[in-house]
Design an enzyme around this catalytic site. Structure first.
Site, PDB file in Angstrom:
ATOM      1  N   LYS A   1       0.676  -0.962  -0.035  1.00  0.00           N
ATOM      2  CA  LYS A   1       0.511  -0.074   0.016  1.00  0.00           C
ATOM      3  C   LYS A   1       0.701   0.922   0.191  1.00  0.00           C
ATOM      4  O   LYS A   1       2.235   1.068   0.662  1.00  0.00           O
ATOM      5  CB  LYS A   1      -1.008   0.222   1.451  1.00  0.00           C
ATOM      6  CG  LYS A   1      -2.003   0.991   0.794  1.00  0.00           C
ATOM      7  CD  LYS A   1      -3.416   0.373   0.972  1.00  0.00           C
ATOM      8  CE  LYS A   1      -4.516   1.314   0.508  1.00  0.00           C
ATOM      9  NZ  LYS A   1      -4.994   0.302   0.052  1.00  0.00           N
TER      10      LYS A   1
ATOM     11  N   ASP B   1      -6.974   4.434  -4.210  1.00  0.00           N
ATOM     12  CA  ASP B   1      -7.200   4.753  -3.025  1.00  0.00           C
ATOM     13  C   ASP B   1      -8.134   5.294  -2.312  1.00  0.00           C
ATOM     14  O   ASP B   1      -8.153   6.633  -3.803  1.00  0.00           O
ATOM     15  CB  ASP B   1      -6.469   3.240  -2.568  1.00  0.00           C
ATOM     16  CG  ASP B   1      -6.642   3.546  -0.818  1.00  0.00           C
ATOM     17  OD1 ASP B   1      -8.081   2.366  -0.711  1.00  0.00           O
ATOM     18  OD2 ASP B   1      -6.768   4.086   0.153  1.00  0.00           O
TER      19      ASP B   1
HETATM   20  N1  LIG Z   1     -11.062   1.765  -4.928  1.00  0.00           N
HETATM   21  C1  LIG Z   1     -11.260   0.649  -4.218  1.00  0.00           C
HETATM   22  O1  LIG Z   1     -10.803  -0.420  -4.720  1.00  0.00           O
HETATM   23  C2  LIG Z   1     -10.845  -0.070  -2.981  1.00  0.00           C
HETATM   24  C3  LIG Z   1     -10.731   1.702  -2.054  1.00  0.00           C
HETATM   25  N2  LIG Z   1     -11.116   0.564  -0.334  1.00  0.00           N
HETATM   26  C4  LIG Z   1     -11.524   1.142   0.562  1.00  0.00           C
HETATM   27  O2  LIG Z   1     -12.193   1.935   0.597  1.00  0.00           O
HETATM   28  C5  LIG Z   1     -12.935   3.018   1.310  1.00  0.00           C
HETATM   29  C6  LIG Z   1     -12.999   4.501   0.442  1.00  0.00           C
HETATM   30  O3  LIG Z   1     -12.263   4.326  -0.949  1.00  0.00           O
HETATM   31  P1  LIG Z   1     -12.890   4.869  -1.942  1.00  0.00           P
HETATM   32  O4  LIG Z   1     -14.025   4.345  -2.437  1.00  0.00           O
HETATM   33  O5  LIG Z   1     -11.461   4.485  -2.972  1.00  0.00           O
HETATM   34  O6  LIG Z   1     -12.271   7.153  -1.817  1.00  0.00           O
HETATM   35  P2  LIG Z   1     -12.638   7.711  -2.833  1.00  0.00           P
HETATM   36  O7  LIG Z   1     -12.275   9.304  -2.511  1.00  0.00           O
HETATM   37  O8  LIG Z   1     -12.975   7.958  -3.878  1.00  0.00           O
HETATM   38  O9  LIG Z   1     -14.258   8.267  -1.527  1.00  0.00           O
HETATM   39  C7  LIG Z   1     -14.192   8.394  -0.001  1.00  0.00           C
HETATM   40  C8  LIG Z   1     -15.327   8.762   0.115  1.00  0.00           C
HETATM   41  O10 LIG Z   1     -15.578   9.456   1.214  1.00  0.00           O
HETATM   42  C9  LIG Z   1     -15.312  10.588   2.024  1.00  0.00           C
HETATM   43  N3  LIG Z   1     -14.896  10.716   3.605  1.00  0.00           N
HETATM   44  C10 LIG Z   1     -13.684  10.692   3.686  1.00  0.00           C
HETATM   45  N4  LIG Z   1     -13.662  10.859   5.212  1.00  0.00           N
HETATM   46  C11 LIG Z   1     -14.907  10.790   5.833  1.00  0.00           C
HETATM   47  C12 LIG Z   1     -15.800  10.483   6.947  1.00  0.00           C
HETATM   48  N5  LIG Z   1     -14.793  10.818   8.199  1.00  0.00           N
HETATM   49  N6  LIG Z   1     -16.817  10.238   6.423  1.00  0.00           N
HETATM   50  C13 LIG Z   1     -18.197  10.187   5.057  1.00  0.00           C
HETATM   51  N7  LIG Z   1     -16.775  10.179   4.357  1.00  0.00           N
HETATM   52  C14 LIG Z   1     -15.437  10.310   4.900  1.00  0.00           C
HETATM   53  C15 LIG Z   1     -15.096  11.180   0.295  1.00  0.00           C
HETATM   54  O11 LIG Z   1     -15.831  12.282   0.602  1.00  0.00           O
HETATM   55  C16 LIG Z   1     -15.406  10.447  -0.288  1.00  0.00           C
HETATM   56  O12 LIG Z   1     -16.420  10.621  -0.248  1.00  0.00           O
HETATM   57  C17 LIG Z   1     -11.080   3.489   1.623  1.00  0.00           C
HETATM   58  O13 LIG Z   1     -11.467   3.125   3.399  1.00  0.00           O
HETATM   59  C18 LIG Z   1     -10.494   2.718   1.159  1.00  0.00           C
HETATM   60  O14 LIG Z   1      -9.233   2.157   1.722  1.00  0.00           O
HETATM   61  C19 LIG Z   1     -10.622  -0.648   0.121  1.00  0.00           C
HETATM   62  C20 LIG Z   1     -10.974  -1.665  -1.275  1.00  0.00           C
HETATM   63  C21 LIG Z   1     -10.798  -1.205  -2.421  1.00  0.00           C
HETATM   64  O1  LIG Z   2      -6.923  -2.570  -6.758  1.00  0.00           O
HETATM   65  C1  LIG Z   2      -5.938  -2.669  -5.999  1.00  0.00           C
HETATM   66  O2  LIG Z   2      -4.662  -3.671  -6.357  1.00  0.00           O
HETATM   67  C2  LIG Z   2      -5.916  -2.081  -4.730  1.00  0.00           C
HETATM   68  C3  LIG Z   2      -6.879  -2.110  -4.109  1.00  0.00           C
HETATM   69  C4  LIG Z   2      -7.176  -1.328  -2.343  1.00  0.00           C
HETATM   70  O3  LIG Z   2      -6.394  -1.267  -2.364  1.00  0.00           O
HETATM   71  C5  LIG Z   2      -7.368  -2.442  -1.384  1.00  0.00           C
HETATM   72  O4  LIG Z   2      -8.223  -3.549  -1.178  1.00  0.00           O
HETATM   73  O5  LIG Z   2      -7.821  -1.925  -0.380  1.00  0.00           O
END
Ligand SMILES: NC(=O)C1=CN([C@@H]2O[C@H](COP(=O)(O)OP(=O)(O)OC[C@H]3O[C@@H](n4cnc5c(N)ncnc54)[C@H](O)[C@@H]3O)[C@@H](O)[C@H]2O)C=CC1
Ligand SMILES: O=C(O)CCC(=O)C(=O)O
Length: 460
Positions: free
Chosen positions: A140, A180
């Protein structure tokens, strides 16, 4: 008989002493890293039953080794803003474990990024990636850069500077980053462009989450959110329930949340609330997902602007209060530790039936304990949100084969992966004496896969 019971007790004591001893060592070595220690503690609590059955994991020092990253890279990221002022951020890449394949995991751009957050995320990734059954190790990375309020050009310059240093340590067979928080296909595009420029060629498989029009996989954008809902759906089916007609609350409105909402709606649920870091919206008629996409994915607006289009919807400034809304299913999809004990009490009092962690470690340990004690179905993040990285591994395969699968092919494979993860978690929980406990099941099933590989690869 007495002798056998005595031997079992001795094995159990030895296993408990081992787990406790290694936890104390890790704590001593990483004293101020609270998120990292929280993630370790949760895993260790689940793993206790393993060591009395597998003493070879003790003699091979698996816990000592699996908790120490193979490599941590920290670097300076200098960049110039639109006024010509120089800024310096800190970049990270934690290459945690490569026993199952190249390091694999996202890049986060958020001001809260620090060593503890990077290490907890990379550590979780070890078990998640193992659960997918695909040949990927775990890493990461990220930076404490805050994309909020930055111009498109500033984001490009920062990202190019970030990847100029990172490029020395990654590659399609070495380490394959993705997105992420704060990193989507635009940032991955800048990273990919700069990486190829530095290498003087085109290495398609060095990043995943690329635009499907230039090297990415169809279905990757949707995969984490859809996968989370597929996993929760399996868990509901196990209890004779479904998404049909239920009320759902989803935190966040980014990549994971948007597509979790979309799939839940497709399966017949009414999603009534979502949020961003500024606050949450509540629409009793059900959220218009196309409007959320327009605001967040395309126009980069704040979530309160939803109420301009739908004046009957309510906006509230404290995003953590979203958990006070009565719902059947809660999907925390924003960030770590966003759902604490107080929120868990509220959800339980309002009759919540199931929780699905779309984000990484969104529920505190205290909240998880409360859900467990109150019989709330619980889908842990490292299993439920593994669909994103699973489709990333499919993107790597497509890049290597120089071909593109259709969105239907990817979605079918994703559903298959999520079902498999669910059944591995169930059967591991059952085999180790905790039937139905998906937290313990996910931790044990992921751990066994990596631990066996570590034994086979010798002590290193
Ligand atoms: N993007 C991916 O494929 C993956 C993401 N994740 C996890 O999912 C979560 C979200 O990631 P993404 O959707 O990719 O990020 P993103 O940047 O697209 O979205 C994050 C969202 O959360 C909001 N946010 C941030 N802090 C907040 C809070 N305290 N309360 C409410 N909303 C808040 C932001 O305003 C934004 O809408 C993270 O924990 C990330 O590590 C897990 C697996 C894969
Ligand atoms: O698609 C990836 O390689 C990373 C996804 C990721 O960061 C996660 O699973 O939290």
């Amino acid at each position: 008989m007495t002798r056998i019971v005595g031997v079992q007790t001795n094995n159990k004591n030895r296993a408990n002493d081992y787990v406790h001893g290694v936890y104390e060592l890790v704590k001593k070595r990483n004293p101020d890293e609270k998120e990292f220690l929280q993630a370790i503690r949760e895993i260790f609590d689940s793993l206790r039953p393993i060591f009395s059955k597998h003493p070879e994991f003790i003699t091979n020092g698996i816990l000592e080794r699996i908790t120490e990253p193979e490599r941590i890279i920290t670097f300076r990221v200098a960049w110039e803003d639109d006024q010509g002022k120089v800024h310096v951020n800190r970049g990270f890449r934690v290459q945690f474990n490569s026993d199952l394949g190249p390091y694999k995991g996202g890049i986060r751009f958020h001001p809260s990024v620090n060593s503890s957050i990077m290490k907890f995320l990379a550590f979780e990734q070890i078990f998640k990636n193992a659960l997918t059954g695909q040949p990927i190790g775990a890493g990461k990375g990220g930076s404490d850069f805050d994309p909020k309020g930055k111009s498109e050009r500033e984001i490009m310059r920062f990202t190019q500077s970030f990847v100029t240093e990172l490029s020395k340590y990654i590659g399609p067979d070495v380490d394959v980053p993705a997105g992420d928080i704060g990193v989507g296909k635009r940032e991955i595009g800048y990273m990919f462009g700069q990486y190829n420029r530095l290498k003087g060629g085109y290495e398609a498989g060095v990043f995943t989450g690329k635009d499907p029009n230039h090297g990415g996989s169809l279905g990757r954008k949707e995969a984490t959110g859809y996968g989370t809902v597929y996993f929760v759906d399996e868990m509901l089916k196990g209890e004779g329930k479904s998404f049909e007609g239920v009320t759902v609350v989803v935190s966040g409105s980014g990549n994971v949340s948007t597509y979790a909402m979309e799939k839940a709606i497709q399966l017949g649920a009414k999603v009534v609330a979502c949020s961003d870091s500024g606050g949450y919206i509540y629409d009793e008629n059900g959220i218009d997902i196309e409007m959320v996409k327009q605001l967040k994915e395309y126009d980069n607006k704040r979530i309160w602007e939803y109420t301009k289009a739908y004046p009957h919807a309510k906006y509230h400034e404290n995003c953590s209060d979203i958990w006070s809304i009565p719902c059947d299913i809660a999907l925390p999809c924003a960030t770590q530790n966003e759902l604490d004990e107080i929120a868990a009490h509220l959800l339980i009092a309002n009759g919540v039936k199931a929780i699905g962690e779309g984000a990484n470690m969104p529920c505190t340990q205290e909240a998880m304990t409360l859900f467990h004690e109150n019989g709330v179905l619980f889908a842990p993040g490292k299993a439920a949100n593994a669909g994103g990285v699973a489709v990333s591994a499919m993107e790597m395969s497509q890049n290597s084969m120089r071909l593109s699968w259709t969105v239907e092919e990817v979605d079918e494979k994703l559903q298959h992966v999520m079902k498999n993860i669910y059944s591995s978690c169930l059967s591991a929980a059952e085999s180790f004496g905790h039937p139905g406990n998906l937290v313990i099941g996910a931790n044990i099933a992921g751990f066994l896969k990596v631990a066996n590989a570590m034994v086979a690869h010798g002590i290193n």
